[in-house]
Scaffold this active site. Structure first.
Site, PDB file in Angstrom:
ATOM      1  N   HIS A   1      -2.636   2.705  -6.055  1.00 47.25           N
ATOM      2  CA  HIS A   1      -3.185   1.443  -5.553  1.00 47.25           C
ATOM      3  C   HIS A   1      -3.302   0.414  -6.671  1.00 47.25           C
ATOM      4  CE1 HIS A   1      -5.308  -0.627  -2.232  1.00 47.25           C
ATOM      5  NE2 HIS A   1      -5.921  -1.270  -3.208  1.00 47.25           N
TER       6      HIS A   1
ATOM      7  N   ARG B   1       0.839  -1.198   0.000  1.00 43.08           N
ATOM      8  CA  ARG B   1       0.000   0.000   0.000  1.00 43.08           C
ATOM      9  C   ARG B   1       0.875   1.248   0.000  1.00 43.08           C
ATOM     10  NH1 ARG B   1      -2.269  -3.688   3.551  1.00 43.08           N
ATOM     11  NH2 ARG B   1      -4.372  -4.420   2.950  1.00 43.08           N
TER      12      ARG B   1
ATOM     13  N   ARG C   1      -1.219  -2.836  -6.828  1.00 43.80           N
ATOM     14  CA  ARG C   1      -1.652  -4.008  -6.080  1.00 43.80           C
ATOM     15  C   ARG C   1      -2.646  -4.829  -6.898  1.00 43.80           C
ATOM     16  NH1 ARG C   1      -0.968  -4.389  -0.779  1.00 43.80           N
ATOM     17  NH2 ARG C   1      -3.118  -4.978  -0.222  1.00 43.80           N
TER      18      ARG C   1
ATOM     19  N   LYS D   1      -2.429  -1.812   7.613  1.00 51.60           N
ATOM     20  CA  LYS D   1      -3.885  -1.653   7.732  1.00 51.60           C
ATOM     21  C   LYS D   1      -4.470  -2.639   8.743  1.00 51.60           C
ATOM     22  CE  LYS D   1      -8.107  -1.598   4.923  1.00 51.60           C
ATOM     23  NZ  LYS D   1      -8.649  -1.733   3.561  1.00 51.60           N
TER      24      LYS D   1
ATOM     25  N   TYR E   1      -0.143 -18.275  11.445  1.00 50.22           N
ATOM     26  CA  TYR E   1       0.344 -19.528  10.877  1.00 50.22           C
ATOM     27  C   TYR E   1       0.660 -19.353   9.397  1.00 50.22           C
ATOM     28  CZ  TYR E   1       0.263 -24.346   9.171  1.00 50.22           C
ATOM     29  OH  TYR E   1       0.584 -25.528   8.557  1.00 50.22           O
TER      30      TYR E   1
ATOM     31  N   HIS F   1      -3.847  -8.984   2.986  1.00 52.21           N
ATOM     32  CA  HIS F   1      -5.281  -8.828   3.159  1.00 52.21           C
ATOM     33  C   HIS F   1      -5.685  -9.465   4.481  1.00 52.21           C
ATOM     34  CE1 HIS F   1      -6.269  -8.108  -1.359  1.00 52.21           C
ATOM     35  NE2 HIS F   1      -5.926  -7.012  -0.724  1.00 52.21           N
TER      36      HIS F   1
END
Length: 399
Positions: free
Chosen positions: A335, A245, A338, A272, A371, A361
Site C-alpha cells: 500500500h 490498490r 500509493r 473499493k 463529473y 478516493h
C-alpha cells in the site's frame, strides 16, 4: 352410529360435501376434492358455532374425540373453545415473532440486504465477525431486551486480547445492525450508539512508505534487479507507475486494457468505492505490459498465480518479494506505493483534486464524482506520464 377407524379411512369423496357424524357434535367433513377435516359443532351463549380440529390422517379419530372432550370441558366452565384456540394461536405467533427478532435473526436479515453491495471478500469478513465474535454472545438474545452493556461485553472480548482495532470494527458493526433494527421496528432506539466511547482509542498506524527521492530510486532499482516468479516481478514493476490498490492490481485482466487508448478500466466490483476507475497508462507501462503479454497474454489474468492460472497472485507474494529485497515491514508496504505517489505528486504541485481522483478516493457526492472522473481525465493522463518520467529519472540517477 359412532365412526370407526375403518369407516373414516374408507370415506370417499362425492359430488357434494359429505359429513360423517361421530357423536357429541363431532363430525368428519369430506370435501368433493377428497380432503378430510374434523369439525365440532357446538352451541355457546345460544349461538351455534363450528370449531376446526384438524385434518385426517394427521388427527386420528382418537385424537379428534380427545379434542372434542376437551372442548366440552371448557363449555361446561362457560368458556368458548374457539376463543381458547384463538388465544393459543396468538401466543404461538407472538413466540415465533419473538424468536425471529433475536440479535442473530436481525443481523442476518440486515446482512442479506446489504451483502449485494459488497465484494465477496468483504461479505466473508463481515459474516465472520458476526458468526465468530458476536453471535456466540448476543445471537440468542431478543433484540428488544438488549442494552448497551450487552454489546459492550461482546466487543470487549476482542479488546481484552489486545485487538483494539477489531473491537472498534465490532462496535461499528453492532451500530449498523442496531440502526437497521430501529428502522424496521425491532427496537425503539439505537441501543448500540456510542460504544466506542468505552473502548481504548485506536492508535493509527500509517502504511510504511518511502518518500525520499533517492530512496525511491534505490527501491525501483531493487525491483528491476529482483529475480523471481514472473507475475510477481512484473506486478512490482508496474505498481509504482499506476499506484492502485493491491486487490485492483493483482486481479487485473487483459480484457480491461485498451492498448490503443492507453487506458486500463478497473470494473466497479473490484474497486473499493464500487465505481469503475480509469487508469491512464504511461509509455513505460505499455512497454512493460507488451513484454508481459509474451508470458501471460494467453490467459485471463495479467499476473496469474504460479500454482493456478485460474487465480491471480496473492498479496503475500508481493509482500514477500519486498522483504526478500531487504525492505522490512516498517520501511515499505504494498500500500506504500500509493502513499509514495500521493506525497511526491503533492510536493510537485499537482492539483490535489486530480491526485485524489487518480487514487480513486471516495467522493461523497456521486454526481460530482462522475463529473470529476471525466473532467480530470486529460489532466490525469498528463500527470501519469510525467510521474512515470519522474520515476525513470530517479531510477537512473544513482547519485
Amino acid at each position: 352410529m359412532p365412526l370407526s377407524d375403518t369407516s373414516v379411512r374408507n370415506a370417499k369423496a362425492q359430488d357434494k360435501a359429505l359429513k360423517l357424524f361421530d357423536g357429541g357434535g363431532l363430525f368428519l367433513f369430506v370435501s368433493p376434492a377428497g380432503g378430510k377435516l374434523w369439525r365440532l359443532k357446538y352451541r355457546f351463549q345460544n349461538k351455534e358455532k363450528l370449531l376446526a380440529l384438524g385434518a385426517y390422517p394427521d388427527i386420528s379419530l382418537k385424537d379428534a374425540r380427545k379434542k372434542r372432550d376437551e372442548a366440552k370441558e371448557l363449555l361446561a366452565k362457560d368458556i368458548d373453545p374457539a376463543e381458547v384456540k384463538k388465544e393459543a394461536k396468538a401466543t404461538a405467533a407472538a413466540l415465533e415473532l419473538e424468536m425471529a427478532t433475536t440479535f442473530e435473526a436481525v443481523a442476518r436479515e440486515w446482512f442479506s440486504k446489504k451483502r449485494h453491495a459488497w465484494t465477496p471478500g468483504h461479505q466473508k469478513k463481515i459474516l465472520s465477525r458476526l458468526e465468530n465474535q458476536l453471535f456466540p454472545i448476543l445471537g440468542a438474545k431478543l433484540f428488544s431486551s438488549l442494552e448497551p452493556g450487552d454489546f459492550l461485553a461482546a466487543i470487549q472480548k476482542a479488546e481484552s486480547r489486545g485487538a483494539i482495532e477489531t473491537a472498534h470494527r465490532l462496535a461499528q458493526l453492532c451500530g449498523q445492525v442496531s440502526r437497521y433494527a430501529r428502522i424496521v421496528g425491532h427496537t425503539r432506539y439505537d441501543v448500540a450508539a456510542g460504544l466506542t466511547e468505552a473502548l481504548t482509542p485506536v492508535q493509527t498506524n500509517h502504511y510504511a512508505t518511502i518518500t525520499d527521492p533517492a530512496e525511491v530510486g534505490h527501491l525501483l532499482r531493487a525491483i528491476d534487479e529482483y529475480t523471481g516468479e514472473p507475475s510477481i516481478c512484473f506486478a512490482l514493476k508496474v505498481l509504482p507507475f499506476v499506484f492502485v490498490r493491491s486487490v485492483e492490481m493483482r486481479g487485473a485482466e487483459w480484457s480491461e486494457f485498451d492498448f490503443e487508448a492507453a487506458t486500463w478500466v478497473i470494473p466497479a466490483e473490484r474497486m473499493k468505492m464500487k465505481r469503475p476507475h480509469t487508469v491512464p497508462l504511461a509509455r513505460q507501462v505499455i512497454s512493460l505490459l507488451n513484454d508481459l503479454r509474451n508470458t501471460t497474454g494467453s490467459g485471463r489474468f495479467l499476473f496469474p498465480s504460479l500454482f493456478s492460472a485460474s487465480r491471480p497472485i496473492s498479496d503475500m507474494g508481493l509482500l514477500n518479494a519486498l522483504r526478500r529485497m531487504g525492505y522490512a515491514k516498517g520501511v515499505m508496504t504494498i500500500h506504500g506505493f500509493r502513499s509514495m505517489a500521493s506525497t511526491l505528486l503533492n510536493e510537485q504541485g499537482y492539483r490535489a483534486d486530480v491526485i485524489e481522483a487518480q487514487l480513486a478516493h471516495g467522493e461523497k457526492n456521486a454526481i460530482r464524482a462522475a463529473y470529476n472522473h471525466a473532467e480530470y481525465l486529460p489532466e490525469r493522463r498528463r500527470m501519469m506520464q510525467e510521474w512515470a518520467d519522474y520515476l525513470d529519472g530517479l531510477k537512473t540517477n544513482k547519485d
